[in-house]
Design an enzyme around this catalytic site. Structure first.
Site, short mmCIF file in Angstrom:
data_model
loop_
_atom_site.label_atom_id
_atom_site.label_comp_id
_atom_site.label_asym_id
_atom_site.label_seq_id
_atom_site.Cartn_x
_atom_site.Cartn_y
_atom_site.Cartn_z
CB CYS A 18 -0.50 -20.62 5.60
SG CYS A 18 1.01 -21.22 5.96
CG HIS B 187 3.71 -17.53 10.64
ND1 HIS B 187 3.30 -17.46 9.36
CD2 HIS B 187 3.33 -16.78 11.47
CE1 HIS B 187 2.54 -16.21 9.26
NE2 HIS B 187 2.59 -15.69 10.52
C1 CIR Z 1 2.46 -13.36 5.11
O1 CIR Z 1 3.90 -13.07 4.96
O2 CIR Z 1 1.77 -13.05 5.92
C2 CIR Z 1 1.87 -14.17 4.13
N1 CIR Z 1 2.37 -13.90 2.78
C3 CIR Z 1 2.21 -15.78 4.29
C4 CIR Z 1 1.48 -16.10 5.29
C5 CIR Z 1 1.96 -17.55 5.77
N2 CIR Z 1 1.09 -18.18 6.95
C6 CIR Z 1 1.59 -19.00 7.69
O3 CIR Z 1 2.66 -19.43 7.60
N3 CIR Z 1 0.73 -19.32 8.56
#
Ligand code: CIR
Length: 260
Positions: free
Chosen positions: A255, A168
């Site tokens: 996140c 992201h």
């Molecule tokens: C994913 O791969 O969607 C989750 N394991 C981690 C999400 C992390 N979110 C972010 O960087 N905003």
């Protein structure tokens, strides 16, 4: 609330991790999270948010969605409007269920991203009234265009960046207000960020680029001493939080909450 040009936050929304966390999406580079340690770290994270003066609203775990503790991805919150996203990862789609109702208590205006658009709000970085949107494996151009349309309707603006390596946008960069931008890897030399004072994160500490400004304090992941020094030298009080179990799923500090 606005101080100078910075929006002061008063609240944060978090979601307790469920036992299914260990089945969350991962690149597999950092092992498997330990659920009990994740719960302890999540509680410490909440304490850090409170230390920054936020009222923390805690949603209960959602076992059907292993990644739902990464709540930042399911909504973009701005002072005049909230946007409920449509996550690009199919296993994360259902995480948005109920979000509109929850946010309705705090926002008068709520919009939604719809097909063919996909957006995960970890790809959106707020800089005052402008929003940088990373087009990634999770956020597509149609989704970014919808976000920009909604922002424009409310007197805000947005622009698109293409991501090369990170999951992201905010995996690799963070805006700390006062024109200071923390940047690692591909973001250090990004032409779109030329106007910012770049606080450079070294390659061996790249995970620390996912930090968050909250009311003049900066939350930084624990264990990144060079990055801590860089942020402190720029004049911020740093609070460090151990989020190793969330790192195992490629998630970081930002996140784990929605600040507003
Ligand atoms: C994913 O791969 O969607 C989750 N394991 C981690 C999400 C992390 N979110 C972010 O960087 N905003």
């Amino acid at each position: 609330m606005v101080r100078g040009k910075s929006t002061l936050f008063t609240k944060a929304l978090v979601r307790t991790p469920g036992r299914s966390l260990i089945h969350g999406l991962t690149s597999g580079k950092h092992g498997i999270p330990d659920f009990h340690r994740a719960l302890v770290q999540h509680a410490e994270y909440i304490n850090a948010l409170r230390e920054c003066g936020l009222e923390v609203l805690v949603l209960k775990e959602d076992e059907d969605h292993p990644d739902s503790t990464f709540i930042e991805d399911v909504a973009l919150l701005t002072p005049p409007l909230a946007i409920v996203t449509n996550p690009g990862a199919p296993s994360r789609r259902g995480e948005t269920e109920g979000m509109k109702e929850i946010l309705a208590a705090y926002f008068e205006s709520i919009e939604e991203i719809c097909e063919p658009g996909t957006v995960e709000a970890g790809d959106i970085m707020m800089v005052g009234t402008h929003f940088y949107i990373g087009v990634s494996e999770r956020t597509n151009k149609a989704g970014a265009a919808q976000v920009i349309g909604y922002l424009n309707k409310h007197g805000l603006s947005g622009s698109i960046l293409t991501l090369e390596k990170v999951l992201h946008l905010k995996t690799g960069t963070a805006y700390l207000e006062h024109n200071n931008l923390v940047a690692s890897g591909e973001f250090i030399e990004k032409p779109e960020f030329r106007q910012f004072n770049i606080l450079r994160i070294e390659r061996d500490e790249e995970y620390a680029a996912n930090c968050i400004w909250i009311n003049e304090k900066v939350l930084l992941p624990k264990g990144y001493p060079k990055s801590r020094k860089t942020v402190e030298a720029a004049g911020y009080e740093v609070i460090d939080v151990d989020v190793s179990e969330f790192r195992a799923l490629d998630g970081g500090l930002s996140c784990l909450s929605l600040r507003f």
